[in-house]
Design a protein around this motif. Structure first.
Motif, PDB file in Angstrom:
ATOM      1  N   GLU A   1       0.751  -1.261   0.028  1.00 11.04           N
ATOM      2  CA  GLU A   1      -0.031   0.243   0.368  1.00 11.04           C
ATOM      3  C   GLU A   1       0.645   1.145  -0.896  1.00 11.04           C
ATOM      4  N   SER A   2       2.665   1.113   0.739  1.00  8.88           N
ATOM      5  CA  SER A   2       2.764   2.353   1.238  1.00  8.88           C
ATOM      6  C   SER A   2       3.493   2.832  -0.799  1.00  8.88           C
ATOM      7  N   GLU A   3       3.621   1.562  -1.357  1.00 17.42           N
ATOM      8  CA  GLU A   3       4.634   1.681  -3.099  1.00 17.42           C
ATOM      9  C   GLU A   3       3.436   2.039  -3.301  1.00 17.42           C
ATOM     10  N   LEU A   4       1.867   1.840  -3.337  1.00 16.33           N
ATOM     11  CA  LEU A   4       1.386   2.354  -3.985  1.00 16.33           C
ATOM     12  C   LEU A   4       0.509   3.844  -3.996  1.00 16.33           C
ATOM     13  N   ALA A   5       1.148   3.931  -2.520  1.00 19.84           N
ATOM     14  CA  ALA A   5       0.784   5.587  -2.069  1.00 19.84           C
ATOM     15  C   ALA A   5       1.752   6.878  -3.230  1.00 19.84           C
ATOM     16  N   ARG A   6       3.315   5.911  -2.982  1.00 19.89           N
ATOM     17  CA  ARG A   6       4.413   6.729  -3.353  1.00 19.89           C
ATOM     18  C   ARG A   6       4.114   7.047  -5.017  1.00 19.89           C
ATOM     19  N   ASN A   7       3.044   5.991  -5.939  1.00 21.79           N
ATOM     20  CA  ASN A   7       2.796   6.181  -7.206  1.00 21.79           C
ATOM     21  C   ASN A   7       1.640   6.487  -7.033  1.00 21.79           C
ATOM     22  N   ASN A   8       0.673   7.430  -6.898  1.00 24.93           N
ATOM     23  CA  ASN A   8      -0.309   8.094  -6.493  1.00 24.93           C
ATOM     24  C   ASN A   8      -1.117   7.069  -6.880  1.00 24.93           C
ATOM     25  N   PHE A   9      -1.673   6.183  -5.662  1.00 21.03           N
ATOM     26  CA  PHE A   9      -2.021   4.629  -6.708  1.00 21.03           C
ATOM     27  C   PHE A   9      -2.914   4.188  -5.304  1.00 21.03           C
ATOM     28  N   SER A  10      -4.075   4.047  -5.622  1.00 15.24           N
ATOM     29  CA  SER A  10      -4.729   3.788  -4.416  1.00 15.24           C
ATOM     30  C   SER A  10      -4.768   2.303  -4.680  1.00 15.24           C
ATOM     31  N   VAL A  11      -5.381   1.316  -3.790  1.00 11.90           N
ATOM     32  CA  VAL A  11      -5.548  -0.328  -3.643  1.00 11.90           C
ATOM     33  C   VAL A  11      -7.129  -0.031  -5.296  1.00 11.90           C
ATOM     34  N   PRO A  12      -7.573  -0.050  -4.422  1.00 17.24           N
ATOM     35  CA  PRO A  12      -9.174   0.460  -5.800  1.00 17.24           C
ATOM     36  C   PRO A  12      -8.937   0.359  -7.636  1.00 17.24           C
ATOM     37  N   ASP A  13      -8.011   1.739  -7.597  1.00 17.31           N
ATOM     38  CA  ASP A  13      -7.242   2.174  -9.016  1.00 17.31           C
ATOM     39  C   ASP A  13      -6.178   0.844  -9.012  1.00 17.31           C
ATOM     40  N   PHE A  14      -5.440   0.109  -8.139  1.00 15.34           N
ATOM     41  CA  PHE A  14      -4.842  -0.478  -8.842  1.00 15.34           C
ATOM     42  C   PHE A  14      -5.136  -1.633  -9.262  1.00 15.34           C
ATOM     43  N   ARG A  15      -6.552  -2.014  -8.286  1.00 15.15           N
ATOM     44  CA  ARG A  15      -7.132  -3.330  -8.926  1.00 15.15           C
ATOM     45  C   ARG A  15      -8.280  -3.273 -10.400  1.00 15.15           C
ATOM     46  N   ARG A  16      -8.575  -2.285 -10.358  1.00 15.78           N
ATOM     47  CA  ARG A  16      -8.829  -1.737 -11.193  1.00 15.78           C
ATOM     48  C   ARG A  16      -8.120  -1.996 -13.038  1.00 15.78           C
ATOM     49  N   GLU A  17      -7.440  -1.806 -12.251  1.00 19.25           N
ATOM     50  CA  GLU A  17      -5.956  -1.387 -13.443  1.00 19.25           C
ATOM     51  C   GLU A  17      -4.710  -2.377 -14.032  1.00 19.25           C
ATOM     52  N   LEU A  18      -5.462  -4.235 -13.343  1.00 22.75           N
ATOM     53  CA  LEU A  18      -4.705  -5.262 -13.383  1.00 22.75           C
ATOM     54  C   LEU A  18      -6.511  -5.678 -14.090  1.00 22.75           C
ATOM     55  N   LYS A  19      -7.772  -5.626 -13.173  1.00 22.15           N
ATOM     56  CA  LYS A  19      -8.410  -6.542 -13.756  1.00 22.15           C
ATOM     57  C   LYS A  19      -8.465  -6.087 -15.850  1.00 22.15           C
ATOM     58  N   GLU A  20      -8.336  -4.366 -15.627  1.00 21.85           N
ATOM     59  CA  GLU A  20      -8.472  -4.397 -17.105  1.00 21.85           C
ATOM     60  C   GLU A  20      -7.271  -4.994 -17.598  1.00 21.85           C
ATOM     61  N   ARG A  21      -6.054  -4.641 -17.410  1.00 23.57           N
ATOM     62  CA  ARG A  21      -5.023  -5.461 -18.124  1.00 23.57           C
ATOM     63  C   ARG A  21      -5.302  -6.346 -18.187  1.00 23.57           C
ATOM     64  N   GLN A  22      -5.716  -7.635 -17.498  1.00 23.17           N
ATOM     65  CA  GLN A  22      -6.486  -9.288 -17.129  1.00 23.17           C
ATOM     66  C   GLN A  22      -7.091  -9.328 -18.368  1.00 23.17           C
ATOM     67  N   ILE A  23      -7.959  -8.828 -18.845  1.00 26.86           N
ATOM     68  CA  ILE A  23      -9.156  -9.420 -19.403  1.00 26.86           C
ATOM     69  C   ILE A  23      -9.020  -8.443 -21.183  1.00 26.86           C
ATOM     70  N   LEU A  24      -8.287  -7.355 -21.419  1.00 25.10           N
ATOM     71  CA  LEU A  24      -7.535  -6.909 -22.474  1.00 25.10           C
ATOM     72  C   LEU A  24      -5.946  -8.354 -23.129  1.00 25.10           C
ATOM     73  N   LYS A  25      -5.483  -8.516 -21.781  1.00 24.23           N
ATOM     74  CA  LYS A  25      -4.623  -9.802 -22.239  1.00 24.23           C
ATOM     75  C   LYS A  25      -5.685 -11.212 -23.197  1.00 24.23           C
ATOM     76  N   LYS A  26      -6.183 -11.594 -22.255  1.00 24.47           N
ATOM     77  CA  LYS A  26      -7.448 -12.224 -22.717  1.00 24.47           C
ATOM     78  C   LYS A  26      -8.308 -12.302 -24.099  1.00 24.47           C
ATOM     79  N   MET A  27      -8.595 -11.030 -24.037  1.00 17.88           N
ATOM     80  CA  MET A  27      -8.882 -10.598 -25.664  1.00 17.88           C
ATOM     81  C   MET A  27      -8.387 -11.242 -26.523  1.00 17.88           C
TER      82      MET A  27
END
Length: 160
Positions: free
Chosen positions: A1-27
């Motif tokens: 969480e501290s690493e995400l905060a240093r990069n101006n990312f919240s945990v929900p933002d990170f999860r959403r970004e990861l989910k989008e990347r996985q969906i695009l990869k699968k597509m």
């Protein structure tokens, strides 16, 4: 969480970004798995869509620019261009001179390389000087445009 905060990312933002990347990869995997195109189909598509593949003839060029932003700068810019032109005529390396002297910061570090361009992409006075040249040639006088004085080195022609 501290690493995400240093990069101006919240945990929900990170999860959403990861989910989008996985969906695009699968597509991409699903789309490319069933993609089989025969040479005949590719040739047929090309013939039916030739206009989409046509590119105008282009030339490559490099330049050294001496800016003229005010009328009072004109004579000094022309004089600098003429002095450098004499160095070119004496055998100096164009790219080295561009890196050292050009006032065009967008391509100075690339030896003045402008890349390839078609007719109509550059200002008329620049084009009318660059297009008639043969690869490796430069105009025998500095070229004046609204930007200032250019020394132009013609590169290769890229066919249409």
């Amino acid at each position: 969480e501290s690493e995400l905060a240093r990069n101006n990312f919240s945990v929900p933002d990170f999860r959403r970004e990861l989910k989008e990347r996985q969906i695009l990869k699968k597509m991409r995997e699903l789309l490319s798995a069933g993609a089989k195109v025969s040479d005949k189909d590719a040739a047929s598509y090309f013939e039916q869509n030739k206009k989409n593949f046509n590119q105008p003839e282009k030339i490559e060029a490099a330049h050294i620019l001496f800016k003229v932003e005010k009328p009072a700068q004109d004579a000094a810019a022309r004089q600098k261009a003429e002095k450098l032109l004499e160095e070119l005529k004496a055998g100096a390396d164009f790219k080295a001179l561009a890196k050292k002297h050009s006032e065009d910061s967008s391509n100075k570090d690339k030896g003045g390389d402008l890349g390839a361009f078609a007719k109509g992409d550059m200002v008329p006075s620049f084009e009318s000087a660059a297009w008639p040249l043969k690869p490796g040639e430069y105009p025998q006088t500095p070229v004046k445009t609204d930007f200032g004085y250019h020394l132009i080195l013609r590169g290769r022609t890229l066919p249409a």
